[in-house]
Design an enzyme around this catalytic site. Structure first.
Site, PDB file in Angstrom:
ATOM      1  N   GLY A 126      37.161  30.273  38.112  1.00 22.06           N
ATOM      2  CA  GLY A 126      37.058  29.744  39.473  1.00 22.06           C
ATOM      3  C   GLY A 126      36.401  30.701  40.456  1.00 22.06           C
TER       4      GLY A 126
ATOM      5  N   ALA B 218      35.613  16.118  37.544  1.00 18.77           N
ATOM      6  CA  ALA B 218      36.653  15.100  37.380  1.00 18.77           C
ATOM      7  C   ALA B 218      36.775  14.257  38.649  1.00 18.77           C
ATOM      8  CB  ALA B 218      37.985  15.782  37.097  1.00 18.77           C
TER       9      ALA B 218
ATOM     10  N   GLY C 187      37.202  38.874  59.293  1.00 21.12           N
ATOM     11  CA  GLY C 187      38.445  38.714  58.522  1.00 21.12           C
ATOM     12  C   GLY C 187      38.325  39.463  57.205  1.00 21.12           C
ATOM     13  N   TYR C 188      39.070  38.968  56.193  1.00 19.72           N
ATOM     14  CA  TYR C 188      39.084  39.614  54.874  1.00 19.72           C
ATOM     15  C   TYR C 188      37.653  39.865  54.347  1.00 19.72           C
ATOM     16  CZ  TYR C 188      44.000  38.605  53.430  1.00 19.72           C
ATOM     17  OH  TYR C 188      45.359  38.564  53.267  1.00 19.72           O
ATOM     18  N   ILE C 189      36.894  38.770  54.222  1.00 19.69           N
ATOM     19  CA  ILE C 189      35.603  38.890  53.518  1.00 19.69           C
ATOM     20  C   ILE C 189      34.610  39.687  54.363  1.00 19.69           C
ATOM     21  CG2 ILE C 189      33.698  37.648  52.412  1.00 19.69           C
ATOM     22  CD1 ILE C 189      35.572  35.340  51.873  1.00 19.69           C
TER      23      ILE C 189
ATOM     24  N   HIS D 147      55.902  63.774  42.176  1.00 19.50           N
ATOM     25  CA  HIS D 147      55.165  64.654  43.091  1.00 19.50           C
ATOM     26  C   HIS D 147      54.043  65.354  42.336  1.00 19.50           C
ATOM     27  CE1 HIS D 147      54.421  67.339  46.446  1.00 19.50           C
ATOM     28  NE2 HIS D 147      54.393  68.348  45.578  1.00 19.50           N
TER      29      HIS D 147
ATOM     30  N   LYS E 256      35.191  43.108  44.490  1.00 21.66           N
ATOM     31  CA  LYS E 256      35.784  44.432  44.278  1.00 21.66           C
ATOM     32  C   LYS E 256      34.839  45.337  43.491  1.00 21.66           C
ATOM     33  CE  LYS E 256      38.233  42.784  46.630  1.00 21.66           C
ATOM     34  NZ  LYS E 256      38.459  41.428  47.148  1.00 21.66           N
TER      35      LYS E 256
HETATM   36  P1  FAD Z   1      39.466  28.332  42.837  1.00 18.42           P
HETATM   37  O1  FAD Z   1      39.460  29.720  42.322  1.00 18.42           O
HETATM   38  O2  FAD Z   1      38.603  27.996  43.991  1.00 18.42           O
HETATM   39  O3  FAD Z   1      39.103  27.413  41.609  1.00 18.42           O
HETATM   40  C1  FAD Z   1      38.937  26.030  41.722  1.00 18.42           C
HETATM   41  C2  FAD Z   1      38.081  25.567  40.556  1.00 18.42           C
HETATM   42  O4  FAD Z   1      38.123  24.140  40.494  1.00 18.42           O
HETATM   43  C3  FAD Z   1      36.598  25.932  40.702  1.00 18.42           C
HETATM   44  O5  FAD Z   1      36.179  26.651  39.549  1.00 18.42           O
HETATM   45  C4  FAD Z   1      35.869  24.581  40.822  1.00 18.42           C
HETATM   46  O6  FAD Z   1      34.632  24.584  40.152  1.00 18.42           O
HETATM   47  C5  FAD Z   1      36.859  23.644  40.116  1.00 18.42           C
HETATM   48  N1  FAD Z   1      36.808  22.257  40.587  1.00 18.42           N
HETATM   49  C6  FAD Z   1      37.027  21.799  41.854  1.00 18.42           C
HETATM   50  N2  FAD Z   1      36.990  20.447  41.870  1.00 18.42           N
HETATM   51  C7  FAD Z   1      36.754  20.047  40.593  1.00 18.42           C
HETATM   52  C8  FAD Z   1      36.627  18.779  39.988  1.00 18.42           C
HETATM   53  N3  FAD Z   1      36.751  17.649  40.690  1.00 18.42           N
HETATM   54  N4  FAD Z   1      36.355  18.730  38.664  1.00 18.42           N
HETATM   55  C9  FAD Z   1      36.227  19.863  37.935  1.00 18.42           C
HETATM   56  N5  FAD Z   1      36.364  21.097  38.458  1.00 18.42           N
HETATM   57  C10 FAD Z   1      36.639  21.189  39.770  1.00 18.42           C
HETATM   58  N6  FAD Z   1      42.147  36.492  46.636  1.00 18.42           N
HETATM   59  C11 FAD Z   1      42.942  37.519  46.296  1.00 18.42           C
HETATM   60  O7  FAD Z   1      44.134  37.314  46.028  1.00 18.42           O
HETATM   61  N7  FAD Z   1      42.462  38.801  46.216  1.00 18.42           N
HETATM   62  C12 FAD Z   1      41.174  39.086  46.497  1.00 18.42           C
HETATM   63  O8  FAD Z   1      40.765  40.244  46.423  1.00 18.42           O
HETATM   64  C13 FAD Z   1      40.309  38.021  46.875  1.00 18.42           C
HETATM   65  N8  FAD Z   1      39.029  38.259  47.155  1.00 18.42           N
HETATM   66  C14 FAD Z   1      38.202  37.217  47.470  1.00 18.42           C
HETATM   67  C15 FAD Z   1      36.882  37.502  47.773  1.00 18.42           C
HETATM   68  C16 FAD Z   1      36.022  36.481  48.105  1.00 18.42           C
HETATM   69  C17 FAD Z   1      34.572  36.795  48.415  1.00 18.42           C
HETATM   70  C18 FAD Z   1      36.489  35.136  48.113  1.00 18.42           C
HETATM   71  C19 FAD Z   1      35.550  34.010  48.418  1.00 18.42           C
HETATM   72  C20 FAD Z   1      37.813  34.848  47.813  1.00 18.42           C
HETATM   73  C21 FAD Z   1      38.685  35.884  47.509  1.00 18.42           C
HETATM   74  N9  FAD Z   1      40.033  35.665  47.237  1.00 18.42           N
HETATM   75  C22 FAD Z   1      40.845  36.707  46.919  1.00 18.42           C
HETATM   76  C23 FAD Z   1      40.614  34.310  47.261  1.00 18.42           C
HETATM   77  C24 FAD Z   1      40.732  33.751  45.830  1.00 18.42           C
HETATM   78  O9  FAD Z   1      39.442  33.702  45.262  1.00 18.42           O
HETATM   79  C25 FAD Z   1      41.337  32.362  45.871  1.00 18.42           C
HETATM   80  O10 FAD Z   1      42.584  32.408  46.538  1.00 18.42           O
HETATM   81  C26 FAD Z   1      41.572  31.837  44.461  1.00 18.42           C
HETATM   82  O11 FAD Z   1      40.364  31.781  43.740  1.00 18.42           O
HETATM   83  C27 FAD Z   1      42.192  30.438  44.515  1.00 18.42           C
HETATM   84  O12 FAD Z   1      42.370  29.949  43.225  1.00 18.42           O
HETATM   85  P2  FAD Z   1      42.401  28.377  42.953  1.00 18.42           P
HETATM   86  O13 FAD Z   1      42.708  28.233  41.501  1.00 18.42           O
HETATM   87  O14 FAD Z   1      43.243  27.692  43.925  1.00 18.42           O
HETATM   88  O15 FAD Z   1      40.909  27.852  43.247  1.00 18.42           O
HETATM   89  P1  NAD Z   2      39.505  34.947  57.326  1.00 18.67           P
HETATM   90  O1  NAD Z   2      40.342  33.846  57.794  1.00 18.67           O
HETATM   91  O2  NAD Z   2      40.144  36.129  56.684  1.00 18.67           O
HETATM   92  O3  NAD Z   2      38.636  35.514  58.529  1.00 18.67           O
HETATM   93  C1  NAD Z   2      37.787  34.718  59.280  1.00 18.67           C
HETATM   94  C2  NAD Z   2      37.493  35.426  60.589  1.00 18.67           C
HETATM   95  O4  NAD Z   2      36.425  34.762  61.243  1.00 18.67           O
HETATM   96  C3  NAD Z   2      38.669  35.437  61.550  1.00 18.67           C
HETATM   97  O5  NAD Z   2      38.895  36.752  61.977  1.00 18.67           O
HETATM   98  C4  NAD Z   2      38.206  34.521  62.692  1.00 18.67           C
HETATM   99  O6  NAD Z   2      38.732  34.887  63.933  1.00 18.67           O
HETATM  100  C5  NAD Z   2      36.704  34.705  62.627  1.00 18.67           C
HETATM  101  N1  NAD Z   2      35.895  33.598  63.169  1.00 18.67           N
HETATM  102  C6  NAD Z   2      36.108  32.276  63.020  1.00 18.67           C
HETATM  103  N2  NAD Z   2      35.095  31.582  63.612  1.00 18.67           N
HETATM  104  C7  NAD Z   2      34.235  32.493  64.125  1.00 18.67           C
HETATM  105  C8  NAD Z   2      32.992  32.405  64.846  1.00 18.67           C
HETATM  106  N3  NAD Z   2      32.438  31.242  65.123  1.00 18.67           N
HETATM  107  N4  NAD Z   2      32.371  33.554  65.219  1.00 18.67           N
HETATM  108  C9  NAD Z   2      32.945  34.756  64.912  1.00 18.67           C
HETATM  109  N5  NAD Z   2      34.113  34.883  64.243  1.00 18.67           N
HETATM  110  C10 NAD Z   2      34.737  33.776  63.841  1.00 18.67           C
HETATM  111  O7  NAD Z   2      38.399  34.265  56.367  1.00 18.67           O
HETATM  112  P2  NAD Z   2      37.406  34.869  55.276  1.00 18.67           P
HETATM  113  O8  NAD Z   2      37.139  36.306  55.527  1.00 18.67           O
HETATM  114  O9  NAD Z   2      36.285  33.923  55.200  1.00 18.67           O
HETATM  115  O10 NAD Z   2      38.261  34.749  53.953  1.00 18.67           O
HETATM  116  C11 NAD Z   2      38.744  33.472  53.528  1.00 18.67           C
HETATM  117  C12 NAD Z   2      40.014  33.616  52.747  1.00 18.67           C
HETATM  118  O11 NAD Z   2      39.736  34.153  51.462  1.00 18.67           O
HETATM  119  C13 NAD Z   2      41.014  34.603  53.361  1.00 18.67           C
HETATM  120  O12 NAD Z   2      41.803  34.005  54.357  1.00 18.67           O
HETATM  121  C14 NAD Z   2      41.828  34.983  52.170  1.00 18.67           C
HETATM  122  O13 NAD Z   2      42.797  33.988  51.994  1.00 18.67           O
HETATM  123  C15 NAD Z   2      40.831  34.928  51.035  1.00 18.67           C
HETATM  124  N6  NAD Z   2      40.356  36.308  50.702  1.00 18.67           N
HETATM  125  C16 NAD Z   2      41.271  37.233  50.310  1.00 18.67           C
HETATM  126  C17 NAD Z   2      40.857  38.515  50.020  1.00 18.67           C
HETATM  127  C18 NAD Z   2      41.875  39.516  49.574  1.00 18.67           C
HETATM  128  O14 NAD Z   2      42.981  39.115  49.202  1.00 18.67           O
HETATM  129  N7  NAD Z   2      41.574  40.808  49.602  1.00 18.67           N
HETATM  130  C19 NAD Z   2      39.526  38.871  50.137  1.00 18.67           C
HETATM  131  C20 NAD Z   2      38.624  37.919  50.549  1.00 18.67           C
HETATM  132  C21 NAD Z   2      39.054  36.624  50.830  1.00 18.67           C
END
Ligand code: FAD
Ligand code: NAD
Length: 467
Positions: free
Chosen positions: A41, A119, A187-189, A446, A52
């Site tokens: 995913g 699906a 935010g995070y990303i 330590h 990472k």
């Molecule tokens: P997803 O990982 O989004 O998987 C959903 C899957 O469903 C996809 O592969 C999609 O192709 C498939 N799908 C959807 N609809 C259908 C359909 N109808 N038929 C068939 N397949 C389908 N989280 C952390 O905890 N730590 C991190 O460091 C972190 N870093 C991140 C960095 C980035 C840049 C991003 C974008 C996200 C990050 N996240 C992180 C968030 C994390 O990726 C998500 O929380 C996690 O992937 C969610 O898992 P999920 O199984 O709900 O969905």
């Molecule tokens: P985020 O919710 O972390 O941050 C989005 C930021 O965008 C917020 O600070 C918000 O105030 C700002 N914002 C919203 N609209 C704006 C605008 N028009 N102009 C300027 N700023 C605006 O969302 P993200 O960074 O896209 O990450 C999405 C999600 O993915 C996170 O909430 C987290 O759940 C997951 N994620 C997790 C990790 C991790 O666990 N280390 C890393 C990456 C992503």
């Protein structure tokens, strides 16, 4: 049309879906998982893992550059370092490929059948899968359904994806370095990728709408990050909104809190303003499930409003974290297999892989007070840690929040280099209902940076040794 039937049908093979499928298979349930893209995913292919990898490479590069400069502290000198981003991306892709194939292997080992394709539900027990090779569609009937369709990046109406404007997905696969990179959303990303690209050599500007980067984290935790961004040369604009591309597409138009409008030059614009559950295109309307905003509502067993249909992961809303999705996935498989399980986690850790990293588990001091607790707090700064000094990374601290009456730990937060690895210790303390004395009296090796956890707990009790 080919027809299949199973006990458990999982839609989506991200962390939520693949964990649910593997656990269902392990429990002896006939399981099929449908995935349109790659196993693993978002997290594994275009999220947690590739980000990472790039953060690590960027960090290494900046340390090598520092060794090559006059500022070197360690006496190490390396000549003329340079980065070939395309090679870094190839290395990142190899890691992703290896892990995705690994998930396929784990599904197979658990006896789970994989079906490739999109699906679409025709009723609460049946999906039709369009296969990518345009062969005949497949109909799958199941006793139980687990929805795990995940999330996708939010698009800004005035700054749609396309051209210079990209999402995190494309930002993880750039093969040449943008000279000027504007990151919309602090935010995070935005923080993770923005810092990495600055270290690779781009000139990064982060544009954040609220008055603080990482607005979901308290100001004390964010301060060391702001300091480091400044040191790295990242420009941070808070209280600023991106309102569109400039007419000549050479920059982004920004509106600040005082309503003034200006243009920021940009070679690339990454929009990271949140993610939204994937609720369209797969027949949610056929199921008519209750919703919480755009997310699918679930109870403490991840049951949706339709009997036999469960939902896990980002589809169920915040916090959108991979480890939450995985925990939900295995919970649901066990419920379907007849085990008495419910969501009873004390805490879900949150980690930001910024520089330095942030970890928060449980309640912050303000949150604890808002919930009516009388609290005591303890802190230990890394500047007082021998190990942190030997690693030349002393910015940050660990903070422990506990009930004043019985010393039950309510929350642990910290900021510091590599502190992500302490998130499990923090979470375990909360899950095991530790008191300050439990942590304070546990021998911590330590010299390690983990001693800061013990010292912060002792500090809350007025018994810290090293501060
Ligand atoms: P997803 O990982 O989004 O998987 C959903 C899957 O469903 C996809 O592969 C999609 O192709 C498939 N799908 C959807 N609809 C259908 C359909 N109808 N038929 C068939 N397949 C389908 N989280 C952390 O905890 N730590 C991190 O460091 C972190 N870093 C991140 C960095 C980035 C840049 C991003 C974008 C996200 C990050 N996240 C992180 C968030 C994390 O990726 C998500 O929380 C996690 O992937 C969610 O898992 P999920 O199984 O709900 O969905
Ligand atoms: P985020 O919710 O972390 O941050 C989005 C930021 O965008 C917020 O600070 C918000 O105030 C700002 N914002 C919203 N609209 C704006 C605008 N028009 N102009 C300027 N700023 C605006 O969302 P993200 O960074 O896209 O990450 C999405 C999600 O993915 C996170 O909430 C987290 O759940 C997951 N994620 C997790 C990790 C991790 O666990 N280390 C890393 C990456 C992503």
């Amino acid at each position: 049309m080919n027809q299949l039937s199973c006990t458990v049908l999982v839609v989506g093979a991200g962390p939520g879906g693949y964990t649910a499928a593997i656990r269902s298979g392990q429990l002896g349930l006939k399981t099929i998982v449908v995935e349109n893209a790659k196993a693993g995913g978002t997290c594994l292919n275009i999220g947690c893992i590739p980000s990472k990898a790039l953060i690590h490479a960027a960090d290494l590069y900046s340390k090598v550059l520092e060794s090559a400069s006059e500022k070197t502290k360690f006496g190490i000198h390396s000549e003329n370092p340079r980065i070939e981003l395309a090679e870094t991306i190839r290395w990142k892709d190899q890691i992703v490929h290896r892990l995705s194939s690994g998930i396929e292997g784990l599904l197979e080992k658990a006896g789970v059948q994989r079906v490739q394709g999109w699906a679409r539900f025709i009723d609460g027990k049946t999906v039709v899968v369009e296969t990518p090779d345009s062969g005949p569609p497949m109909e799958i009937r199941a006793e139980y359904i687990i929805l795990a369709t995940g999330s996708r990046p939010v698009e800004l109406r005035d700054l749609p994806f396309g051209g210079k404007v990209i999402s995190s997905t494309e930002a993880l696969s750039l093969t040449s370095l943008p000279e000027k990179l504007v990151v919309v959303g602090g935010g995070y990303i935005g923080l993770e990728l923005g810092s990495a690209y600055q270290k690779f050599g781009s000139k990064v500007t982060i544009v954040e709408a609220t008055d603080q980067i990482l607005p979901n984290f308290d100001a004390e935790l964010v301060r060391p990050i702001s300091r480091r961004l400044k040191q790295l040369g990242v420009t941070v604009l808070t209280g600023a909104m991106a309102i569109g591309m400039a007419e000549d597409s050479k920059g982004v138009m920004i509106k600040t809190a005082d309503n003034s409008i200006s243009e920021l030059p940009a070679d690339q614009v990454v929009v990271t303003v949140g993610r939204a559950p994937v609720v369209d295109g797969w027949g949610l309307e056929e199921l008519d499930l209750d919703r919480n905003g755009s997310a699918v509502s679930v109870d403490s067993g991840c049951r949706t409003s339709m009997a036999g249909v469960f939902a896990v992961g980002d589809l169920t809303g915040e916090p959108m974290l991979a480890h939450r999705a995985m925990a939900q996935g295995s919970l649901v498989a066990e419920i379907i297999a007849g085990k008495r399980r419910r969501w009873d986690k004390v805490a879900i850790p949150a980690v930001v892989y910024s520089d330095p990293e942030i970890v928060t588990v449980g309640l912050s001091p303000d949150q604890a007070r808002q919930e009516g607790f009388e609290v005591i707090e303890g802190r230990f700064p890394y500047s007082a840690s021998g190990r942190a000094l030997t690693m030349s990374d002393t910015d940050g601290f660990i903070r422990v929040v506990a009930r004043a009456d019985n010393h039950l730990v309510l929350g642990i937060q910290g900021v510091g280099a590599d502190i992500s690895e302490l998130s499990s210790a923090f979470t375990l303390a909360l899950e095991m209902a530790a008191r300050l004395e439990d942590i304070g009296e546990t021998i911590h090796a330590h010299p390690t940076r983990s001693e800061a956890l013990q010292e912060a707990s002792l500090h809350a009790l007025g018994m810290a040794i090293h501060i």
